[in-house]
Design an enzyme around this catalytic site. Structure first.
Site, PDB file in Angstrom:
ATOM      1  N   LEU C  76       9.579   6.347  17.367  1.00  0.00           N
ATOM      2  CA  LEU C  76       8.334   5.989  16.694  1.00  0.00           C
ATOM      3  C   LEU C  76       8.111   6.927  15.491  1.00  0.00           C
ATOM      4  O   LEU C  76       8.853   7.892  15.309  1.00  0.00           O
ATOM      5  CB  LEU C  76       7.177   6.098  17.694  1.00  0.00           C
ATOM      6  CG  LEU C  76       7.269   5.100  18.876  1.00  0.00           C
ATOM      7  CD1 LEU C  76       6.327   5.488  19.993  1.00  0.00           C
ATOM      8  CD2 LEU C  76       6.949   3.685  18.369  1.00  0.00           C
ATOM      9  N   PRO C  77       7.128   6.614  14.653  1.00  0.00           N
ATOM     10  CA  PRO C  77       6.959   7.427  13.425  1.00  0.00           C
ATOM     11  C   PRO C  77       6.664   8.905  13.700  1.00  0.00           C
ATOM     12  O   PRO C  77       7.275   9.773  13.107  1.00  0.00           O
ATOM     13  CB  PRO C  77       5.787   6.752  12.714  1.00  0.00           C
ATOM     14  CG  PRO C  77       5.786   5.345  13.213  1.00  0.00           C
ATOM     15  CD  PRO C  77       6.254   5.434  14.637  1.00  0.00           C
ATOM     16  N   LYS C 182      15.347  19.380  13.863  1.00  0.00           N
ATOM     17  CA  LYS C 182      15.294  18.247  12.923  1.00  0.00           C
ATOM     18  C   LYS C 182      14.312  18.556  11.793  1.00  0.00           C
ATOM     19  O   LYS C 182      14.607  18.313  10.611  1.00  0.00           O
ATOM     20  CB  LYS C 182      14.863  16.968  13.661  1.00  0.00           C
ATOM     21  CG  LYS C 182      14.699  15.740  12.759  1.00  0.00           C
ATOM     22  CD  LYS C 182      16.037  15.137  12.389  1.00  0.00           C
ATOM     23  CE  LYS C 182      15.948  14.157  11.230  1.00  0.00           C
ATOM     24  NZ  LYS C 182      15.236  12.926  11.544  1.00  0.00           N
ATOM     25  N   LYS C 251       5.786  14.834   6.406  1.00  0.00           N
ATOM     26  CA  LYS C 251       5.457  15.087   7.822  1.00  0.00           C
ATOM     27  C   LYS C 251       6.412  16.117   8.426  1.00  0.00           C
ATOM     28  O   LYS C 251       6.003  17.070   9.094  1.00  0.00           O
ATOM     29  CB  LYS C 251       5.535  13.781   8.614  1.00  0.00           C
ATOM     30  CG  LYS C 251       5.278  13.930  10.111  1.00  0.00           C
ATOM     31  CD  LYS C 251       5.977  12.828  10.904  1.00  0.00           C
ATOM     32  CE  LYS C 251       7.485  12.983  10.813  1.00  0.00           C
ATOM     33  NZ  LYS C 251       8.269  12.047  11.644  1.00  0.00           N
TER      34      LYS C 251
END
Lengths: 316, 316, 316, 316
Positions: C76-77, C182, C251
């Site tokens: 998911l985002p 990440k 983000k």
């Protein structure tokens, strides 16, 4: 849209948790009638000594302290300590009753406060964040500024309590607004301290005695509370009294930086200041005063910010 | 080691070059006896109008202006303009005589000043850098602060001239020290403006009305000249009067940042402030006032720093 | 201290939630025997279309999707969306059974993952964070790199599932370690993009054609994946294909910056990069590609990073 | 508009000034026919030893070295040293003849180069700035990249000389363009070194072994020359060989930052990198290698970037 304010609470009983350098003189203002005061402190002796000195009650647990209290006041190092007092055996939630107003005078963070407010709200307790400024002297004199976040009507209910130690009670906004504003104010202080140190170091390298530079700046547009009050008395004098810990200012700048990021406000100066005070805190240790951060600038610049060349001074 | 100060110069003739917003009211204080005043300005009409209004002489070239002058005063946008007036036909070096004192009131840079001082020194002329603070109102009232770099004995010689427009004459150090200190002061102003804007934007996102936040900060440790004098009158009011150009503050911060780098002083806040004011100057244009830099912060944060939520205000 | 690894789970049933640009090609690799695949997507049509195309089952709710599954995969985002799927009617917790392994391939944040892991752990479900790199092409080819945080033994159990879309499965550390790595990788990418743009703009101002500058840098020590692969194909060409959204890189940099602050790692470059990508995202909008951030540098510098002066080129 | 290139100079005599770590192997390639080589070095013994070893002439002064030379090559620590060799008794200007081409292979700065070019131009000498990349190994192999600023036609005249030590000769732009590009490349290297160190430190705090993190990053989008070549061999290994001094990288980043400011390019990452490498140089001293800058990040983060937790490693 304004409705009549609710009547102030009958403050038959106030609980005060956290008798540190600021909390202790604040609590003293609440030790006299009309309300009964119950105090609690992690180190029990401190609470017992306070109780003995002021004729009030020392509780053995947070639960005991808040049981039956109309108003609960906390004054702890960070929001984390406040949150930790809520649950578990002997925790606040074990003793607190619906209808109580919980006033957190900690210089805390809005995110944790929101969680605390939710947990308290679930048992019918209202939460206000209410950090103070004015230092130990303001706490002793009862002249603190109190920055309040939460419901304005709830604030009106407890305003008489807060006025016993606060001269200026300001409603800042919803839950967390008080903590945010306190953190922002302290972050500005931090930026000003560092910027003044950088400026004096640069001027000194160009041949300007720091005492001369400071005098000129304090008569010019670059002045600040830091340059006018902290640098002459603490830096030029090399006195560096320990009145407010660098560790706490580091924490406050970090809170302001976190709020900025969470609110998506690009704030490069604030974020950089947070990194610099993190470095300074780490380099100087937990006992250092907040103004000692200038020592890092001095070391980086190989330039002491002292009136080192007094005979160069030729002011008009 | 202190020797008797040299006698003040007989100021039979003063030349003033640069009749801008600050230079013009400064020159007015020199237009009366005991000295004769000769003025020059790039736009000749301005010099002629000044001369007519004050009964002094307007020169047709820098060389003519400085010929026979005991003291030469320059007040130009940057050191580059001062340097450009030295050489060439009709330039200062063509007219100036040995023994003259050259006082540069430009908010200039130390590096160029060093070159100017060398060139003047080769023909027997003493150089002082002497930028001023206090704005147009200080210039009109004759109450400027003058930050002087150069030989202290030379300053003593011309002090009576400087006192006609300056209330506080401060010897800062060797050539360039005045320019460095002026740049540092203005860089601190710039940092404080930006930090205050960031802080108010962050607080606003946490629900604090900028008017409330500013009031609390101005009663607390985060206050500065910027927060106390500039933000209430210029930002919250949305007035943004144009009194000191952002372009000039950008230049000054850049000078301070250049001095820091040349002096090997790590000054991350100063360097970042230089980048931010470069951006703001570019975004807002040459006509913008220095305080309008906050508009960039407002735009980045999507948050106007206006008293936008007055009904939320519930100060004590 | 190493014990024998647990036997891989019998993967009778895999649930896959989130069929976006990366998730959809990942799920395709799981659509064939030996396991049965159940998919869910917020926009139901997308799940139904996928199910029809691949002969698998589309579930009507997260609860239905995960009911009976041995392995649950989410993509998911942000972690926020994952957390939001847990509770409430039809939520994951309603359907998931003890012993299930929950693999979150979202590029999420360690703090939220820790909360998710706690909630799942309370019902006997193991959590792994397992963000992937390699882009849509890697997802389609089944050659993704998978960065896994959580218990190594649990990873061993599900490794055969992950290997169906991942070529390189790396155990990074405890829960959150995969998300942290990440985010850090992407933050480094962001720093390199911005630094390369700044560098090319500076060189261009000194007269160096961006194409020449890039060719030299790519043969020298300043090269990076950004300078070698992204700038020639996307910036100099002005193509700016939209392959990975700037909003998502913003983000990710923010997550890395948050981890740095929480871990008390002074990381001034990272924090500043976070501010710059925040600004760029805001300026360029949600649809912009991550490499378009260089447009902000171009605008600030008034310098396009295009091979604008080809006739100046005189490479050997 | 392209005219026929001028014929290469008859290189009867080449002067080489500066026999340091890079200059010495460069000069060796010029020690054989067709040209006669004259060398000069500040420490005379070094020039004499070189002359004896290679059968060329050692000059006693810069003037003697350049007298009669068709091409003069300098390779010194900074532009300041080059400028200092021009004037005074025995200086270059005393010996150099009109028509000579002066090639400065120093990693210098554009501003000083512009001054040098002007002084040389006044006596009929053409100037090229021609810094090299490739390190000592490239110098020894004759495979350097040469970044040339100045007139393209003049470059064509001396190209055969440069090709004796350079594999890739790139005309970058006008005088100073070579120096600017070299500085920019090195500044990018510096940014990448620091960003990689910050990233690995953050990942390590989240539990990721630096060796694992580096392996994943080097297979992902965050990789750079620094992460692929410098970190595995020099940082993880704790070898930190001293091949290129931090002091020189600090200088180069400072040059790039100065060009950025002079060119009015807002470059916050570059400016911040300049501050960080200034700090690192100061903290680690003049002898430190450029990669040792990561030690400052390690110290700040209390996190060594070594493969410290090998048993945690579980790569696929």
């Amino acid at each position: 849209m304004q409705t009549a304010p609710p009547a102030p609470l009958v403050m038959s009983r106030v609980a005060f948790l956290g008798l540190g350098a600021i909390g202790s003189p604040m609590a003293r203002h609440l030790a006299t009638a009309p309300s009964a005061l119950v105090v609690w402190n992690r180190t029990a002796q401190r609470a017992e000594a306070f109780a003995a000195a002021h004729g009030v009650t020392a509780a053995r647990s947070p639960a005991d302290a808040v049981r039956g209290a109309t108003v609960v006041i906390t004054c702890l190092p960070t929001s984390k300590e406040v949150e930790a007092l809520l649950g578990g055996p002997g925790g606040i939630l074990e003793g607190i009753g619906a209808g109580t107003v919980f006033v957190d005078c900690t210089s805390g963070d809005p995110e944790t406060s929101a969680r605390i407010a939710t947990r308290l709200g679930a048992v019918g307790v209202s939460f206000l964040d209410a950090p103070v400024s004015g230092g130990t002297s303001g706490a002793e004199a009862g002249t603190l500024t109190v920055m309040v976040g939460g419901d304005a009507g709830v604030l009106d209910q407890v305003r008489p309590v807060l006025q016993r130690f606060g001269q200026k009670i300001v409603h800042c906004g919803p839950v967390g607004a008080g903590h945010a504003l306190k953190a922002v104010n302290n972050a500005m202080l931090a930026t000003h301290i560092w910027a003044t140190a950088e400026g004096l170091a640069v001027a000194a390298k160009a041949g300007v005695d720091p005492a001369v530079a400071l005098e000129v700046i304090n008569a010019s547009s670059g002045r600040s509370n830091a340059s006018m009050n902290l640098f002459p008395e603490r830096v030029l004098s090399r006195a560096f009294p320990r009145t407010f810990r660098l560790a706490l200012l580091d924490k406050d700048v970090g809170i302001a930086a976190d709020v900025a990021r969470a609110a998506r406000v690009p704030a490069p100066l604030l974020q950089l200041t947070a990194e610099l005070f993190r470095l300074a805190h780490d380099a100087l240790g937990d006992a250092a005063d907040h103004v000692e951060a200038v020592k890092v600038v001095e070391q980086w610049a190989h330039q002491e910010l002292a009136p080192s060349a007094a005979d160069r001074w030729r002011g008009a």
